[in-house]
Design an enzyme around this catalytic site. Structure first.
Site, PDB file in Angstrom:
ATOM      1  N   ASP A 282      71.082  -5.644  19.008  1.00  0.00           N
ATOM      2  CA  ASP A 282      72.075  -6.491  18.371  1.00  0.00           C
ATOM      3  C   ASP A 282      72.640  -5.708  17.187  1.00  0.00           C
ATOM      4  OD1 ASP A 282      73.790  -8.525  17.726  1.00  0.00           O
ATOM      5  OD2 ASP A 282      72.291 -10.108  17.783  1.00  0.00           O
TER       6      ASP A 282
HETATM    7  C1  NOJ Z   1      75.733 -10.300  16.437  1.00  0.00           C
HETATM    8  C2  NOJ Z   1      75.379 -11.407  17.383  1.00  0.00           C
HETATM    9  O1  NOJ Z   1      74.042 -11.814  17.187  1.00  0.00           O
HETATM   10  C3  NOJ Z   1      75.570 -11.038  18.843  1.00  0.00           C
HETATM   11  O2  NOJ Z   1      75.363 -12.184  19.635  1.00  0.00           O
HETATM   12  C4  NOJ Z   1      76.920 -10.448  19.064  1.00  0.00           C
HETATM   13  O3  NOJ Z   1      77.100 -10.150  20.428  1.00  0.00           O
HETATM   14  C5  NOJ Z   1      77.044  -9.194  18.195  1.00  0.00           C
HETATM   15  N1  NOJ Z   1      76.928  -9.573  16.794  1.00  0.00           N
HETATM   16  C6  NOJ Z   1      78.359  -8.455  18.412  1.00  0.00           C
HETATM   17  O4  NOJ Z   1      79.421  -9.142  17.869  1.00  0.00           O
END
Ligand code: NOJ
Length: 739
Positions: A282
């Site tokens: 993430d």
């Molecule tokens: C953080 C989020 O937790 C995740 O779900 C998302 O895909 C990413 N950022 C990218 O934007």
């Protein structure tokens, strides 16, 4: 027989062709990797954000472009549209080996056409509708240069304080697993590599939805049983459906950050499940292992993440800055690096990007697909299927059109942006049909008046007097209240999930006019609204319904669409009851009589029951359940039993019922939940029509993760319950598993 042979022969040919394609891609990947330096390999594992940002860090844009040209970047997120993706891809093709980039984006509930938020869609319990929504999102995104979406989020979530309940399928493992598969199929279509498909991502692996106290990014601590039985199955379902990628998560799980968790990524995902796709971290979650206190510094974080099976580093800069040295120092084996690179390159070949790096970036296709009017029709259909009728006293709904004066009031009544919810990737708000607009369009002879009363958020009461005057002149009031679009989603945890601002006071002021009150609620999570729940005549929960939200709400209020949705998550009476799920475990002191709860597992200031139970949702017609039979009262481990019963539409209008099957294992080596959803069917019935339905029960239906930490079914008695909601069981039966 002949037909069967033909089917088998076709299946064998397809399997053979797939194997041949795999082998061919494997050879191409191996050949390319022979020519790659360690630095170029590391480059493939580095993912950068483009011009829009969704997280806290980024380095200067010009530096990023230089890195792309130098072959130091494998993927970009947040670059959208044909023009931009072409421009950036051209830079990657200036690198020595000309390896194309993967463009990724959070296409969560639509790209240009906005569908209901995923929790809303989950309320439809409609796998075809959910798959179609993902299909259209994929078509639009893929026409705008996107190869890969960061969806579906398949985290089971039982705490509505957590803002991200909006992005998932709610509290239930069985429903969540079915939806996970439907969404993966929708995004990926028939075949990865078709230019109307995008790669899906099952996220956030794992257990992110169980953050302590519903606070986003918080620690998770849970038993093996909970993990395997409740939280992992939707991921397994996504993997089985062919999800091309997984994303790990920010949380620790029993003390180990998911990003550095070898048990999750190596042992379970890539080991036991034999997963062939790749895992992306993430946003910055590799780097975050330092503040977690799990890695000493960024270099240590890089080593721990890749060794644990985290293949691509999203905006963490740990791999790009430290992996090459770590490989040289022997802290990361070349085989570990190669495995990660191989998984990513495989997908680039599978998508056909080496043949044509611009194949998703065709300006003519972008124009046609993004203007396809059938997409709006689908958004309306899914929104209608997602709207839950929570309450309908004296059958106030549907509203009659005959010479009625309807006052549409409220901070969200004419809002466009708030109907879309979070994770909207384009600014589409001008295309959204508001609730007032939808009501005007559907009103026929009825007269619609409108007063906003207060701005979204409802901080002040200045406009209440005018709103009350408008209500006084009407025959019925429709009040549109709820959360604003930015109150749920990532980093939007709340300790107080009542209606924001003065909205309940607004309800009370309008109620004092004595007019019948219909409340339409918009939100990305279950809210607490006890006054409204007690005093409103009708309540319609519309979630954030998307581009066609106003039309969908109006069609439900006027009865052009008979609501059928059911809650995919429990609505508590207060924050104090959270976490609250229908699938709670039994206790030694159950409450059998709400009037006598002393020394029972109860509260002294609240009943245990929720405000609205999982599976609840009304219709404008009534359904009767009769005649339950089992093909046999007993079964052995290898047998199957069929459970059948009749469902009739006993009302006056056609309607759709979502019939639910629950089960309880009466005595077992590990105490079981009081009810577990094991099946559901959606059935459309004309007035007076009866249909006989069946569910098949087999060993899998009866299995759980036992005290030896293995899946299995134990001999003994099972209670079977069929009904219209988890708290509205209409028929019961019992089944004995003999061995
Ligand atoms: C953080 C989020 O937790 C995740 O779900 C998302 O895909 C990413 N950022 C990218 O934007």
């Amino acid at each position: 027989m002949k037909k069967l042979h033909i089917v088998a022969a076709v299946a064998a040919t397809i399997a053979f062709a797939a194997q041949a394609q795999d082998a061919q891609i494997d050879r191409k990947v191996a050949d390319l990797m022979k020519r790659m330096t360690v630095a170029e390999k590391v480059g493939q594992l580095h993912q950068l954000s483009g011009r829009q940002f969704t997280g806290p860090t980024s380095s200067a844009y010009a530096d990023k472009l230089a890195d792309i040209r130098a072959g130091k970047v494998g993927s970009m997120l947040n670059v959208t549209g044909v023009a931009d993706t072409r421009e950036i891809q051209a830079l990657a093709l200036q690198s020595r080996l000309k390896i194309p980039l993967l463009f990724s984006l959070d296409v969560i509930h639509g790209y240009k056409t906005v569908f209901p938020v995923p929790l809303g869609e989950a309320a439809s319990w409609d796998m075809e509708a959910i798959e179609l929504s993902a299909r259209i999102a994929a078509k639009e995104a893929a026409a705008a240069g996107i190869h890969w979406t960061f969806a579906p989020m398949v985290d089971v979530a039982r705490d509505p304080r957590w803002g991200r309940v909006m992005e998932g399928a709610g509290e239930d493992t069985y429903l969540g697993s079915r939806i996970a598969a439907a969404r993966v199929h929708g995004f990926q279509g028939k075949k990865l590599g078709a230019t109307d498909s995008v790669m899906a991502t099952a996220k956030h692996f794992a257990a992110y939805g169980a953050a302590v106290a519903g606070r986003d990014y918080n620690a998770v601590d849970m038993s093996e049983q909970q993990l395997h039985e409740v939280y992992l199955p939707p991921f397994k379902a996504a993997a089985d459906a062919g999800a091309a990628t997984f994303m790990n998560s920010f949380n620790t799980l029993n003390g180990i950050p998911a990003t550095g968790n070898a048990m999750l990524q190596r042992d379970i995902l890539k080991g036991a499940w034999k997963y062939k796709g790749f895992v992306v971290s993430d946003w910055g979650s590799v780097r975050e292992m330092v503040p977690h206190g799990y890695a000493a510094d960024l270099s240590d974080a890089a080593v721990k993440a890749i060794n644990a099976g985290s293949d691509m580093d999203m905006e963490g800069y740990a791999y790009t800055q430290h992996l090459e040295a770590a490989v040289k120092a022997g802290k990361v084996k070349m085989s570990v690096l190669d495995d990660a690179v191989r998984r990513i390159l495989y997908k680039k070949f599978e998508l056909g990007l080496f043949d044509d790096p611009y194949r998703y970036s065709d300006p003519a296709r972008e124009k046609t697909v993004l203007n396809d009017s059938s997409h709006r029709a689908a958004a309306l259909d899914v929104a209608q299927k997602s709207i839950v009728l929570l309450k309908n006293e004296n059958k106030l709904l549907p509203l009659s059109r005959d010479s009625k004066r309807i006052a549409v009031i409220g901070p969200l009544a004419d809002s466009q942006r708030d109907l879309e919810g979070g994770w909207v990737v384009q600014d589409n708000r001008a295309r959204v049909v508001s609730i007032v607009e939808g009501m005007r369009g559907h009103a026929g002879k009825a007269e619609i008046s409108y007063a906003q009363a207060c701005a979204p958020g409802c901080a002040t009461t200045e406009g209440f007097a005018e709103a009350v005057a408008t209500a006084s002149r009407a025959d019925v009031v429709v009040l549109a209240v709820g959360e604003t679009w930015d109150m749920s989603g990532e980093a939007k945890s709340r300790t107080d999930i009542t209606l924001p601002g003065q909205q309940e006071a607004l309800f009370t002021a309008l109620k004092a006019t004595g007019k019948p009150m219909v409340v339409v609620m918009l939100a990305g999570r279950p809210l607490v609204f006890n006054t409204i729940a007690d005093q409103a005549d009708a309540i319609v929960y519309a979630w954030f319904p998307g581009s066609e939200g106003g039309n969908a709400v109006a069609s439900v209020l006027f009865g052009d669409y008979n609501p059928s949705a059911k809650l995919p998550i429990t609505f508590p009476r207060s924050v104090g009851q959270i976490p609250l799920s229908y699938a709670q475990y039994s206790t030694g002191r159950p409450v059998t009589d709400e009037k006598n709860v002393v020394y029972k597992s109860a509260y002294i200031d609240s009943v245990n029951t929720p405000r609205y139970a999982f599976g609840h949702g009304l219709s404008y017609t009534d359904f009767k359940y009769t005649g339950l039979t089992l093909s046999s009262p007993t079964m052995t481990q290898g047998q199957k039993v069929s459970l059948s019963f009749d469902v009739s539409n006993s009302g006056k209008v056609a309607g759709t019922e979502i019939v639910q099957l629950y089960l309880r294992d009466m005595v077992s080596s590990v105490v079981r939940p009081l009810k577990e959803l094991k099946g559901f069917q959606k059935v459309h019935l004309k007035p007076g029509e009866t249909r006989r339905l069946s569910f098949t029960i087999d060993r899998d239906t009866l299995s759980f993760f036992n005290s030896q930490l293995k899946w299995g079914a134990e001999a003994g008695d099972f209670k079977l319950m069929v009904g219209s909601a988890s708290d509205d069981i209409r028929l019961e039966g019992s089944l004995k598993l003999t061995q």
